[in-house]
Scaffold this active site. Structure first.
Site, PDB file in Angstrom:
ATOM      1  CE  LYS A 107      25.598  72.919  49.001  1.00  0.00           C
ATOM      2  NZ  LYS A 107      24.870  72.715  47.734  1.00  0.00           N
ATOM      3  N   GLY A 219      27.549  56.936  41.961  1.00  0.00           N
ATOM      4  CA  GLY A 219      26.681  57.296  43.081  1.00  0.00           C
ATOM      5  C   GLY A 219      25.454  56.401  43.125  1.00  0.00           C
ATOM      6  N   GLY A 221      22.904  57.676  45.608  1.00  0.00           N
ATOM      7  CA  GLY A 221      22.092  58.468  46.542  1.00  0.00           C
ATOM      8  C   GLY A 221      20.845  58.943  45.828  1.00  0.00           C
ATOM      9  CG  ASN A 222      17.233  61.969  46.829  1.00  0.00           C
ATOM     10  OD1 ASN A 222      16.469  60.999  46.808  1.00  0.00           O
ATOM     11  ND2 ASN A 222      16.808  63.203  46.884  1.00  0.00           N
TER      12      ASN A 222
END
Ligand code: GLU
Length: 428
Positions: A107, A219, A221-222
């Site tokens: 990451k 959320g 988002g994507n």
């Protein structure tokens, strides 16, 4: 990200230790797997639009690459910390292993707020990040991807910088690229769709028809958006989504009892996933600050935003109608909250299993990029569905057989596979 009293790395290590105990792993294996194998912390000088240089702090952490090159996203966030990146790198190792793809875990991150950066400054930052780490990433070492507040344009700048440094075409160095230049069809949808493929299988196991199911999502988002899209396509109703409001520095949930209209909400959302509150109210959404999304009378919750969302402080706010929680975000449920949910017999499909669709599709993208031959969207999504469905049933069966929760079963499968790879290599 730094949040008072919460450390994602401690949580990741606690989860690991618990399963290491259940698997009776020897101490050497534990010593190898409970920490990252390599860490890079570096400074990135960036030329800003006003002509000055600003120094940003960047990370790349490679947890384990016994099963293949490291794989994992890069996050841009003002509160990024090394410990969060460590935890996320570790979860990537388990994520790749539980869906059985030949990759390890890594990451990356940069402490920054892309809201405050112009396009050119973001490009300079992406290129600067690659210049610091170019020798330690690559198609056979470590393959980054998008994550929180990074997108396909960022990935393309990074790929271009890498190719400039090494003087060749290496599209397999990074995934999540635009389709026009080495990206895979289906990659934007992959995490959200993968989540819903798994949800579909879980509901079948519980004899529930997805077409009559209701959900509340954290959320927008994507992940959240595509999860909502497929869930609605299957006939389900999403009553609420939520997102962070930069101006008010708080999250709002957007509720419509008869179900949100995804298209109309997307139209009033900015490129960082923030919904225009005024416009949403005019369209009949109830906008409430805080954790309202938890309280709705629905069958399913999808925490698809950030880590540390459902905690011991708010877990009892969850409506008793909720029977299943599927985690699109990484680390959204704390271990204490997980224990409460188990007592209440709420099925939790854990993050590193449920949201693995993104990395599975990244793997498909890398295979296509390395071969320089691209598949149709149907082929990509069909293969994704197979992987997610197969991984889910393996975990479900083991959980039933061992009488453990899904998270522990998923960890058992993942950790055993990684430990076995380390053993075969002669590392332990
Ligand atoms: N950032 C995504 C994750 O956390 C995808 C990683 C990847 O595609 O490598 O799973």
């Amino acid at each position: 990200m730094a949040q008072k009293g919460f450390n994602a790395y401690t949580m990741a290590q606690e989860q690991f230790e618990k399963v290491a105990e259940q698997l009776e792993l020897d101490q050497t294996t534990r010593n190898l797997l409970r920490v990252p194998m390599r860490e890079y912390h570096f400074l990135i000088p960036v030329r800003m639009d006003d002509g000055n240089i600003k120094i940003f702090k960047g990370f790349r952490i490679q947890h384990n690459d016994a099963k293949g090159p490291c794989k994992g996203g890069i996050r841009f966030h003002p509160q990024e910390t090394a410990d969060t990146v460590r935890a996320l790198a570790m979860w990537m190792t388990w994520k790749c292993a539980v869906v059985d793809i030949p990759l390890g875990g890594g990451k990356g991150g940069v402490i920054c707020d892309p809201h405050d950066l112009s396009e050119r400054e973001q490009e300079n930052l992406c290129r600067g990040w690659v210049r610091q780490i170019a020798r330690d990433i690559g198609p056979v070492r470590d393959i980054p991807a998008p994550d929180v507040m990074t997108n396909s344009q960022h990935m393309l700048w990074m790929m271009d910088e890498y190719q400039t440094i090494f003087g060749g075409q290496y599209p397999g160095v990074i995934t999540g690229k635009p389709v026009e230049l080495g990206g895979s069809l289906g990659r934007p949808e992959a995490t959200g769709y993968g989540l819903v493929y798994m949800l579909r299988e879980a509901l079948k196991e519980r004899d529930t028809d997805i077409a009559n199911a209701t959900a509340s999502i954290e959320g927008f988002g994507n992940v959240a958006r595509y999860a909502a899209e497929l869930f609605i396509e299957y006939g389900g109703t999403v009553v609420s989504v939520s997102c962070w409001d930069q101006k008010d520095s708080c999250a709002y949930s957007y509720y419509k009892g008869k179900g949100i209209d995804l298209e109309e909400l997307v139209k009033i959302t900015d490129r960082f996933g923030a919904i225009d509150k005024k416009k949403a109210e005019n369209l009949g959404y109830e906008c409430r600050p805080g954790k309202d999304w938890l309280k709705h009378e629905v069958d399913i919750l999808m925490p698809n935003a950030l880590e540390n969302s459902i905690t011991k402080e708010n877990v009892n706010d969850i409506n008793s109608s909720v029977k299943l929680i599927i985690c699109g975000a990484n680390g959204p449920i704390t271990p204490e909250a997980d224990d409460v949910l188990e007592k209440k017999e709420v099925v939790v499909i854990p993050d590193f299993l449920a949201n693995a669709g993104g990395v599975v599709c990244s793997y498909f993208e890398q295979v296509q990029s390395n071969q320089n031959y691209y598949w149709s969207k149907e082929e990509v999504l069909g293969k994704l569905d197979d992987k997610m469905t197969d991984a889910f049933h393996k975990v479900w069966e083991l959980a039933k057989r061992k009488k453990v929760r899904l998270r522990d079963a998923a960890y058992m499968i993942a950790i055993s596979r990684v430990a076995e790879a380390c053993k075969l290599r002669g590392w332990i």
